[in-house]
Scaffold this motif. Sequence first.
Motif, PDB file in Angstrom:
ATOM      1  N   THR A  27       0.845  -1.196   0.000  1.00 38.81           N
ATOM      2  CA  THR A  27       0.000   0.000   0.000  1.00 38.81           C
ATOM      3  C   THR A  27       0.877   1.242   0.000  1.00 38.81           C
ATOM      4  OG1 THR A  27      -0.078   0.062   2.413  1.00 38.81           O
ATOM      5  CG2 THR A  27      -1.845  -1.153   1.285  1.00 38.81           C
ATOM      6  N   ASP A  28       0.317   2.354  -0.428  1.00 38.46           N
ATOM      7  CA  ASP A  28       1.062   3.616  -0.456  1.00 38.46           C
ATOM      8  C   ASP A  28       1.579   4.002   0.928  1.00 38.46           C
ATOM      9  OD1 ASP A  28       0.691   3.829  -3.173  1.00 38.46           O
ATOM     10  OD2 ASP A  28      -1.021   5.191  -3.020  1.00 38.46           O
ATOM     11  N   THR A  29       0.827   3.665   1.976  1.00 34.94           N
ATOM     12  CA  THR A  29       1.259   4.028   3.330  1.00 34.94           C
ATOM     13  C   THR A  29       2.465   3.212   3.779  1.00 34.94           C
ATOM     14  OG1 THR A  29      -0.356   2.503   4.288  1.00 34.94           O
ATOM     15  CG2 THR A  29      -1.012   4.817   4.090  1.00 34.94           C
ATOM     16  N   ASN A  30       2.696   2.046   3.162  1.00 36.03           N
ATOM     17  CA  ASN A  30       3.825   1.200   3.553  1.00 36.03           C
ATOM     18  C   ASN A  30       5.011   1.282   2.600  1.00 36.03           C
ATOM     19  OD1 ASN A  30       2.720   0.145   5.897  1.00 36.03           O
ATOM     20  ND2 ASN A  30       1.630  -1.446   4.792  1.00 36.03           N
ATOM     21  N   VAL A  31       4.898   2.079   1.535  1.00 37.37           N
ATOM     22  CA  VAL A  31       5.934   2.086   0.503  1.00 37.37           C
ATOM     23  C   VAL A  31       7.307   2.496   1.062  1.00 37.37           C
ATOM     24  CG1 VAL A  31       5.632   4.444  -0.411  1.00 37.37           C
ATOM     25  CG2 VAL A  31       6.276   2.561  -1.950  1.00 37.37           C
ATOM     26  N   ASN A 117      11.033  -0.957  10.666  1.00 38.81           N
ATOM     27  CA  ASN A 117      11.315   0.468  10.701  1.00 38.81           C
ATOM     28  C   ASN A 117      10.764   1.044  11.999  1.00 38.81           C
ATOM     29  OD1 ASN A 117      10.731   3.419  10.218  1.00 38.81           O
ATOM     30  ND2 ASN A 117      11.809   2.918   8.320  1.00 38.81           N
ATOM     31  N   LEU A 118      11.567   1.856  12.639  1.00 38.25           N
ATOM     32  CA  LEU A 118      11.211   2.438  13.932  1.00 38.25           C
ATOM     33  C   LEU A 118       9.869   3.164  13.874  1.00 38.25           C
ATOM     34  CD1 LEU A 118      12.181   2.870  16.825  1.00 38.25           C
ATOM     35  CD2 LEU A 118      13.385   4.903  16.048  1.00 38.25           C
ATOM     36  N   GLU A 119       9.537   3.764  12.728  1.00 33.98           N
ATOM     37  CA  GLU A 119       8.306   4.530  12.581  1.00 33.98           C
ATOM     38  C   GLU A 119       7.110   3.677  12.153  1.00 33.98           C
ATOM     39  OE1 GLU A 119       9.104   7.775   9.937  1.00 33.98           O
ATOM     40  OE2 GLU A 119      10.905   8.350  11.028  1.00 33.98           O
ATOM     41  N   ASN A 120       7.335   2.417  11.835  1.00 34.34           N
ATOM     42  CA  ASN A 120       6.258   1.568  11.327  1.00 34.34           C
ATOM     43  C   ASN A 120       5.538   0.873  12.484  1.00 34.34           C
ATOM     44  OD1 ASN A 120       4.542  -0.053   9.896  1.00 34.34           O
ATOM     45  ND2 ASN A 120       6.097  -0.810   8.479  1.00 34.34           N
ATOM     46  N   ILE A 121       4.677   1.629  13.134  1.00 35.31           N
ATOM     47  CA  ILE A 121       3.944   1.130  14.302  1.00 35.31           C
ATOM     48  C   ILE A 121       3.000  -0.006  13.909  1.00 35.31           C
ATOM     49  CG2 ILE A 121       2.381   1.767  16.196  1.00 35.31           C
ATOM     50  CD1 ILE A 121       5.248   3.059  16.241  1.00 35.31           C
ATOM     51  N   THR A 122       2.417   0.074  12.708  1.00 34.34           N
ATOM     52  CA  THR A 122       1.512  -0.975  12.242  1.00 34.34           C
ATOM     53  C   THR A 122       2.229  -2.320  12.177  1.00 34.34           C
ATOM     54  OG1 THR A 122       0.249   0.640  10.965  1.00 34.34           O
ATOM     55  CG2 THR A 122      -0.024  -1.672  10.358  1.00 34.34           C
ATOM     56  N   ALA A 123       3.441  -2.328  11.622  1.00 35.90           N
ATOM     57  CA  ALA A 123       4.211  -3.577  11.533  1.00 35.90           C
ATOM     58  C   ALA A 123       4.612  -4.068  12.924  1.00 35.90           C
ATOM     59  CB  ALA A 123       5.447  -3.379  10.662  1.00 35.90           C
ATOM     60  N   TRP A 127       3.584  -7.832  14.131  1.00 32.79           N
ATOM     61  CA  TRP A 127       4.527  -8.863  14.566  1.00 32.79           C
ATOM     62  C   TRP A 127       4.362  -9.175  16.053  1.00 32.79           C
ATOM     63  CZ3 TRP A 127       6.277 -11.995  11.170  1.00 32.79           C
ATOM     64  CH2 TRP A 127       6.465 -11.565   9.856  1.00 32.79           C
ATOM     65  N   SER A 128       3.957  -8.192  16.859  1.00 33.56           N
ATOM     66  CA  SER A 128       3.668  -8.457  18.277  1.00 33.56           C
ATOM     67  C   SER A 128       2.524  -9.453  18.413  1.00 33.56           C
ATOM     68  CB  SER A 128       3.313  -7.162  19.011  1.00 33.56           C
ATOM     69  OG  SER A 128       4.452  -6.346  19.129  1.00 33.56           O
ATOM     70  N   ASN A 129       1.526  -9.323  17.529  1.00 30.68           N
ATOM     71  CA  ASN A 129       0.386 -10.253  17.555  1.00 30.68           C
ATOM     72  C   ASN A 129       0.801 -11.671  17.175  1.00 30.68           C
ATOM     73  OD1 ASN A 129      -1.442  -8.330  18.381  1.00 30.68           O
ATOM     74  ND2 ASN A 129      -2.068  -7.799  16.309  1.00 30.68           N
ATOM     75  N   ILE A 130       1.892 -11.809  16.436  1.00 27.28           N
ATOM     76  CA  ILE A 130       2.405 -13.128  16.061  1.00 27.28           C
ATOM     77  C   ILE A 130       3.208 -13.726  17.220  1.00 27.28           C
ATOM     78  CG2 ILE A 130       3.884 -14.361  14.388  1.00 27.28           C
ATOM     79  CD1 ILE A 130       1.271 -13.179  13.193  1.00 27.28           C
TER      80      ILE A 130
END
Length: 154
Positions: A27-31, A117-123, A127-130
Motif C-alpha cells: 500500500t502507499d502508506t507502507n511504501v 522500521n522504527l516509525e512503522n507502528i503498524t508492523a 509482529w507483536s500479535n504473532i
Amino acid sequence: MEGDISLVELRKINRDNYEECLNLHTTDTNVDFVDPVAWSLAEAWVLYDDSRPFAIYADNVMVGYVLMYIGENNPQIINFMIDSRFQKRGYGSAAARLCVEYLWKEYNASRISLPVNLENITAQKFWSNIGFEITDDMEDGYLYMRLYIPEKYV
C-alpha cells in the motif's frame, strides 16, 4: 470478504512465478517501509547461500512475498509483504506463522529476528500479535523484534 487462511502456503520463487512476484506492491502508506520485491530478489541473489525467498500464495493466487535469512546461525525474516489487493484478509498472519514454522522445522531455529522500521507502528503491532517482542537492538533506523520458540513448539 475473509480469505481461507488454511489455504495459505509458501512456494519457492522460480522461473515460472518470478515475474508475477515482481508485480506485487504494498500500500502507499507502507511504501517507505517495505523494500520493492525486485530489490529484495536481488538481495536474495547476492546472499544466495543464506537467503530463502518465497512467494506467498492463498488458494493458488500469489498474494505476497517474503525473504528469510538463515546465515550466521541467526534466522531472520528480513522482508515481508502482502500485496495491497489482498491485505486485511488474514493472509499476512497465516504467512507469518508459516515463516516461523519453516525456520523452526528446516533450521531448528529457537530464536527468530526481524527488522522493523522504527516509525512503522503498524508492523510492530502486527509482529507483536504473532508473538515477536521489541528489543533494544537498533540498526540503521530499524528496530529488531524477536521471537523465542519454546522447545515444544507445535
